[in-house]
Design an enzyme around this catalytic site. Structure first.
Site, PDB file in Angstrom:
ATOM      1  N   LYS A  13       0.827  -1.223   0.000  1.00 20.91           N
ATOM      2  CA  LYS A  13       0.000   0.000   0.000  1.00 20.91           C
ATOM      3  C   LYS A  13       0.857   1.268   0.000  1.00 20.91           C
ATOM      4  O   LYS A  13       0.637   2.178  -0.787  1.00 20.91           O
ATOM      5  CB  LYS A  13      -0.943   0.015   1.220  1.00 20.91           C
ATOM      6  CG  LYS A  13      -1.855  -1.194   1.308  1.00 20.91           C
ATOM      7  CD  LYS A  13      -2.736  -1.161   2.541  1.00 20.91           C
ATOM      8  CE  LYS A  13      -2.018  -1.213   3.876  1.00 20.91           C
ATOM      9  NZ  LYS A  13      -1.320  -2.486   4.157  1.00 20.91           N
ATOM     10  N   ARG A  88      -9.549   0.293   9.550  1.00 11.46           N
ATOM     11  CA  ARG A  88      -9.070  -1.078   9.720  1.00 11.46           C
ATOM     12  C   ARG A  88     -10.012  -1.910  10.562  1.00 11.46           C
ATOM     13  O   ARG A  88      -9.723  -3.074  10.842  1.00 11.46           O
ATOM     14  CB  ARG A  88      -7.729  -1.033  10.457  1.00 11.46           C
ATOM     15  CG  ARG A  88      -6.591  -1.428   9.591  1.00 11.46           C
ATOM     16  CD  ARG A  88      -5.376  -1.330  10.436  1.00 11.46           C
ATOM     17  NE  ARG A  88      -4.482  -0.459   9.760  1.00 11.46           N
ATOM     18  CZ  ARG A  88      -3.243  -0.784   9.465  1.00 11.46           C
ATOM     19  NH1 ARG A  88      -2.746  -1.917   9.843  1.00 11.46           N
ATOM     20  NH2 ARG A  88      -2.486   0.045   8.822  1.00 11.46           N
ATOM     21  N   ARG A 122      11.827  -5.628   4.386  1.00 10.19           N
ATOM     22  CA  ARG A 122      11.576  -4.182   4.209  1.00 10.19           C
ATOM     23  C   ARG A 122      12.578  -3.335   5.007  1.00 10.19           C
ATOM     24  O   ARG A 122      12.951  -3.664   6.126  1.00 10.19           O
ATOM     25  CB  ARG A 122      10.162  -3.841   4.674  1.00 10.19           C
ATOM     26  CG  ARG A 122       9.918  -2.326   4.648  1.00 10.19           C
ATOM     27  CD  ARG A 122       8.482  -1.952   4.786  1.00 10.19           C
ATOM     28  NE  ARG A 122       7.836  -2.556   5.934  1.00 10.19           N
ATOM     29  CZ  ARG A 122       6.520  -2.545   6.109  1.00 10.19           C
ATOM     30  NH1 ARG A 122       5.726  -2.001   5.209  1.00 10.19           N
ATOM     31  NH2 ARG A 122       5.997  -3.106   7.172  1.00 10.19           N
ATOM     32  N   ARG A 155      11.556  -1.764  10.624  1.00 12.39           N
ATOM     33  CA  ARG A 155      10.507  -1.420  11.592  1.00 12.39           C
ATOM     34  C   ARG A 155      10.434  -2.482  12.694  1.00 12.39           C
ATOM     35  O   ARG A 155      10.596  -3.662  12.435  1.00 12.39           O
ATOM     36  CB  ARG A 155       9.146  -1.345  10.868  1.00 12.39           C
ATOM     37  CG  ARG A 155       8.859   0.006  10.293  1.00 12.39           C
ATOM     38  CD  ARG A 155       7.675   0.048   9.370  1.00 12.39           C
ATOM     39  NE  ARG A 155       6.468  -0.610   9.826  1.00 12.39           N
ATOM     40  CZ  ARG A 155       5.314  -0.604   9.143  1.00 12.39           C
ATOM     41  NH1 ARG A 155       5.238   0.038   7.994  1.00 12.39           N
ATOM     42  NH2 ARG A 155       4.259  -1.229   9.602  1.00 12.39           N
ATOM     43  N   ARG A 166       0.207  -9.265  13.312  1.00 10.35           N
ATOM     44  CA  ARG A 166      -0.440  -8.313  12.394  1.00 10.35           C
ATOM     45  C   ARG A 166      -1.297  -9.042  11.363  1.00 10.35           C
ATOM     46  O   ARG A 166      -2.365  -8.576  11.004  1.00 10.35           O
ATOM     47  CB  ARG A 166       0.632  -7.465  11.693  1.00 10.35           C
ATOM     48  CG  ARG A 166       1.202  -6.396  12.604  1.00 10.35           C
ATOM     49  CD  ARG A 166       2.527  -5.888  12.098  1.00 10.35           C
ATOM     50  NE  ARG A 166       2.432  -5.202  10.840  1.00 10.35           N
ATOM     51  CZ  ARG A 166       3.442  -5.074   9.990  1.00 10.35           C
ATOM     52  NH1 ARG A 166       4.615  -5.595  10.276  1.00 10.35           N
ATOM     53  NH2 ARG A 166       3.269  -4.422   8.868  1.00 10.35           N
TER      54      ARG A 166
HETATM   55  P1  AP5 Z   1       4.842  -1.555   1.804  1.00 10.61           P
HETATM   56  O1  AP5 Z   1       4.472  -0.649   0.670  1.00 10.61           O
HETATM   57  O2  AP5 Z   1       5.622  -0.991   2.924  1.00 10.61           O
HETATM   58  O3  AP5 Z   1       3.549  -2.346   2.321  1.00 10.61           O
HETATM   59  P2  AP5 Z   1       2.275  -1.832   3.110  1.00 10.61           P
HETATM   60  O4  AP5 Z   1       1.088  -2.486   2.481  1.00 10.61           O
HETATM   61  O5  AP5 Z   1       2.277  -0.348   3.210  1.00 10.61           O
HETATM   62  O6  AP5 Z   1       2.529  -2.551   4.476  1.00 10.61           O
HETATM   63  P3  AP5 Z   1       2.521  -1.996   5.968  1.00 10.61           P
HETATM   64  O7  AP5 Z   1       3.295  -2.981   6.783  1.00 10.61           O
HETATM   65  O8  AP5 Z   1       2.951  -0.565   6.022  1.00 10.61           O
HETATM   66  O9  AP5 Z   1       1.050  -2.106   6.301  1.00 10.61           O
HETATM   67  P4  AP5 Z   1       0.496  -2.166   7.695  1.00 10.61           P
HETATM   68  O10 AP5 Z   1      -0.915  -1.977   7.331  1.00 10.61           O
HETATM   69  O11 AP5 Z   1       0.788  -3.355   8.493  1.00 10.61           O
HETATM   70  O12 AP5 Z   1       1.309  -1.047   8.489  1.00 10.61           O
HETATM   71  P5  AP5 Z   1       0.968   0.452   8.853  1.00 10.61           P
HETATM   72  O13 AP5 Z   1       2.186   1.234   8.832  1.00 10.61           O
HETATM   73  O14 AP5 Z   1      -0.208   0.905   8.085  1.00 10.61           O
HETATM   74  O15 AP5 Z   1       5.627  -2.780   1.133  1.00 10.61           O
HETATM   75  C1  AP5 Z   1       6.152  -3.832   1.939  1.00 10.61           C
HETATM   76  C2  AP5 Z   1       7.519  -4.262   1.397  1.00 10.61           C
HETATM   77  O16 AP5 Z   1       7.341  -4.891   0.134  1.00 10.61           O
HETATM   78  C3  AP5 Z   1       8.493  -3.109   1.153  1.00 10.61           C
HETATM   79  O17 AP5 Z   1       9.775  -3.542   1.483  1.00 10.61           O
HETATM   80  C4  AP5 Z   1       8.381  -2.833  -0.363  1.00 10.61           C
HETATM   81  O18 AP5 Z   1       9.592  -2.349  -0.849  1.00 10.61           O
HETATM   82  C5  AP5 Z   1       8.059  -4.220  -0.903  1.00 10.61           C
HETATM   83  N1  AP5 Z   1       7.123  -4.215  -2.020  1.00 10.61           N
HETATM   84  C6  AP5 Z   1       5.928  -3.577  -2.080  1.00 10.61           C
HETATM   85  N2  AP5 Z   1       5.293  -3.857  -3.210  1.00 10.61           N
HETATM   86  C7  AP5 Z   1       6.105  -4.718  -3.903  1.00 10.61           C
HETATM   87  C8  AP5 Z   1       5.990  -5.386  -5.139  1.00 10.61           C
HETATM   88  N3  AP5 Z   1       4.926  -5.265  -5.931  1.00 10.61           N
HETATM   89  N4  AP5 Z   1       7.001  -6.201  -5.513  1.00 10.61           N
HETATM   90  C9  AP5 Z   1       8.083  -6.370  -4.739  1.00 10.61           C
HETATM   91  N5  AP5 Z   1       8.254  -5.764  -3.541  1.00 10.61           N
HETATM   92  C10 AP5 Z   1       7.269  -4.936  -3.133  1.00 10.61           C
HETATM   93  O19 AP5 Z   1       0.494   0.273  10.368  1.00 10.61           O
HETATM   94  C11 AP5 Z   1       1.408  -0.073  11.386  1.00 10.61           C
HETATM   95  C12 AP5 Z   1       0.709  -0.237  12.699  1.00 10.61           C
HETATM   96  O20 AP5 Z   1       0.090   1.014  13.102  1.00 10.61           O
HETATM   97  C13 AP5 Z   1      -0.450  -1.249  12.749  1.00 10.61           C
HETATM   98  O21 AP5 Z   1       0.008  -2.561  12.933  1.00 10.61           O
HETATM   99  C14 AP5 Z   1      -1.252  -0.717  13.937  1.00 10.61           C
HETATM  100  O22 AP5 Z   1      -0.662  -1.066  15.154  1.00 10.61           O
HETATM  101  C15 AP5 Z   1      -1.136   0.786  13.766  1.00 10.61           C
HETATM  102  N6  AP5 Z   1      -2.236   1.303  12.956  1.00 10.61           N
HETATM  103  C16 AP5 Z   1      -2.142   1.868  11.718  1.00 10.61           C
HETATM  104  N7  AP5 Z   1      -3.358   2.195  11.251  1.00 10.61           N
HETATM  105  C17 AP5 Z   1      -4.246   1.824  12.204  1.00 10.61           C
HETATM  106  C18 AP5 Z   1      -5.659   1.879  12.303  1.00 10.61           C
HETATM  107  N8  AP5 Z   1      -6.412   2.360  11.306  1.00 10.61           N
HETATM  108  N9  AP5 Z   1      -6.238   1.407  13.425  1.00 10.61           N
HETATM  109  C19 AP5 Z   1      -5.510   0.930  14.442  1.00 10.61           C
HETATM  110  N10 AP5 Z   1      -4.167   0.828  14.405  1.00 10.61           N
HETATM  111  C20 AP5 Z   1      -3.541   1.272  13.294  1.00 10.61           C
HETATM  112 MG    MG Z   2       2.557   1.020   4.810  1.00 12.72          MG
END
Ligand code: AP5
Ligand code: MG
Length: 216
Positions: A13, A88, A122, A155, A166
């Protein structure tokens, strides 16, 4: 358009939004990024969120909803935005309806083995937040960002135990949102298994164009 990006942790994402926000000229609102910024700056919100995030749990709804409501009250959202990682939970989606009008929800899908590989390799730039991967998208100089040359890091929630949690949380609390938005006719599905990021971004753009032209 006001867009939601939905999908399991690690599906990409943040990577796709990084490209689309430039193409569309609209802000990328990642709740995960806002929490990490608050943790770095040792704010009260950051202190409250940190323990949950490290363990891979969700931050409580009341904190998250208030934070997004404030962010969507800012001026720069007038021409649209991409919400990445919010909502979420069903209560978050219900709350969002009271203060925002969402036009489309893009749901990304990839195999669990692909997701595990992406999360475990990552790396993030400590300063500008650019996203890398040790194998898929390596930095030119190991350990340093190509854009601002600051250090990259892993991270805390990309350690194996937190990743497992997660993914469990996603299945239980976030996946039901796919049906929630399907019933509203807002879902656009994207296969995110490919490692060709430019192709995935082009697919998102063409599917969003198609969706825009669909009669309401
Ligand atoms: P990346 O683009 O970083 O993936 P992502 O989908 O953004 O994954 P996240 O881990 O950021 O999602 P998340 O939802 O768990 O975390 P968030 O920060 O939102 O890509 C991943 C890797 O793959 C990278 O290394 C990239 O280079 C590689 N890649 C990507 N696409 C590729 C492709 N096509 N081919 C090859 N490689 C590729 O949330 C973190 C925490 O915050 C949560 O766990 C929670 O505790 C809290 N939080 C956030 N939002 C909420 C909410 N709404 N409610 C409650 N808690 C929340
Ligand atoms: Mg992300």
């Amino acid at each position: 358009m006001n867009i939601i990006f939905l999908g399991a942790p690690g599906v990409g994402k943040g990577t796709y939004t990084g490209k689309l926000k430039i193409l569309y000229g609209i802000p990328h609102i990642s709740t995960g990024d806002i929490f990490r910024e608050n943790i770095k700056n040792k704010t009260e919100l950051g202190r409250d969120a940190e323990a949950h995030i490290e363990k891979g749990e969700l931050v409580p709804d009341e904190l998250t909803i208030g934070m997004v409501k404030n962010r969507l009250a800012e001026e720069d959202i007038q021409n649209g935005y991409i919400l990445d990682g919010f909502p979420r939970t069903i209560p978050q989606a219900e709350a969002l309806e009271k203060f925002a009008k969402i036009d489309v929800v893009v749901n990304f899908v990839a195999a669990e083995s692909v997701i595990m590989q992406r999360l475990s390799g990552r790396r993030i730039c400590r300063k500008c937040g650019e996203i890398y991967h040790i194998k898929n998208i390596p930095t030119q100089v190991e350990g340093y960002c190509d854009l601002c040359h600051s250090e990259t890091y892993q991270r805390d929630d990309d350690k194996p135990e937190a990743i497992k949690e997660r993914l469990k949380v996603y299945e239980k609390q976030t996946k039901p949102l796919i049906d929630y938005y399907k019933k509203k006719g807002l879902i656009v599905g994207i296969d995110a298994n490919s490692e060709d990021i430019e192709t995935i971004v082009a697919t998102i753009r063409s599917k969003l164009d198609e969706f825009k032209q669909k009669p309401a």
